[in-house]
Design an enzyme around this catalytic site. Sequence first.
Site, short mmCIF file in Angstrom:
data_model
loop_
_atom_site.label_atom_id
_atom_site.label_comp_id
_atom_site.label_asym_id
_atom_site.label_seq_id
_atom_site.Cartn_x
_atom_site.Cartn_y
_atom_site.Cartn_z
N SER A 286 0.86 -1.19 0.00
CA SER A 286 0.00 0.00 0.00
C SER A 286 0.90 1.23 0.00
O SER A 286 2.09 1.14 0.35
CB SER A 286 -0.89 0.00 1.26
OG SER A 286 -1.51 1.25 1.46
N TYR B 68 -1.99 -0.63 10.61
CA TYR B 68 -1.95 -0.93 9.17
C TYR B 68 -0.66 -0.42 8.57
O TYR B 68 0.04 -1.15 7.85
CB TYR B 68 -3.16 -0.29 8.50
CG TYR B 68 -3.28 -0.57 7.02
CD1 TYR B 68 -3.53 -1.85 6.56
CD2 TYR B 68 -3.18 0.46 6.09
CE1 TYR B 68 -3.67 -2.12 5.21
CE2 TYR B 68 -3.32 0.21 4.74
CZ TYR B 68 -3.56 -1.08 4.29
OH TYR B 68 -3.69 -1.33 2.95
#
Length: 265
Positions: A141, A154
Amino acid sequence: MTQLTHKVIWITGASSGIGEALAKLAAQRGARLILSSRRGAELERVRQACPRPQDVAILPVDLSGLDDPEALAAQAATFFGPIDVLVNNAGISQRTAMLDTGMAAYRQLFEIDLFAPMALTKALAPAWVERGAGHVVVVSSVFGTIAMARRTGYAAAKHALHGFFDSARIELGHRGVNFTLACPGFVRTNVSVNALGPGGQPYGKSDHDIDGGMDPLVCAEKIWRAVEADRYEITIAGVERVAVLIKRFLPLRWYTAFARRLRVN
């Protein structure tokens, strides 16, 4: 160059979103696929949507507690033979501030987003080294390179992915094992709906940024082109690329001030 035709490709998180798109496009390129996620019925739907469903196998698995990755890898190889490409796509996000996030939620994030990709890669890597060929695709990501509020776990897991796989590339890249890290920004998936919310429960809502994000098929096509070109890393982003550039080239205090001004869910 990595050609996908006739390759055996194992994709985790393949029941929706980027994983589903990767499966469909790989099947169009002539690959044979093993699709994994927790949801067997959705995997079957994706299998039937692929060209030549007979060249697609489903292997349901819960990656949140992977006790025997070697046995799972051996089971995957029973469908079409040795795995050529592993796509570590399965993951879970977060929509809670640090002070509201329990350690159980952090551990869950790391189990799925970091430890599962590590374990599956380690299970397959010895055979790749012996054969002198193999490819690991990691769907990371932009949060693997930047940080944001309400993403502490995350972002931490995605940053750790880069540390692990960049190091693994140094060790194994000259022995025939390729590593491609893909760093998407906002893509129209259920990542926000399924993210960990308060109390560790699913957040249950879609972010406005996700709703306005890139089509998963567009993202998947960029990932496969990067794999075919044996690229080490690719950032797949629109306006969110600005945050990546600010973090990379400007003083950290500037990025911190910039990030604090952003409206995040």
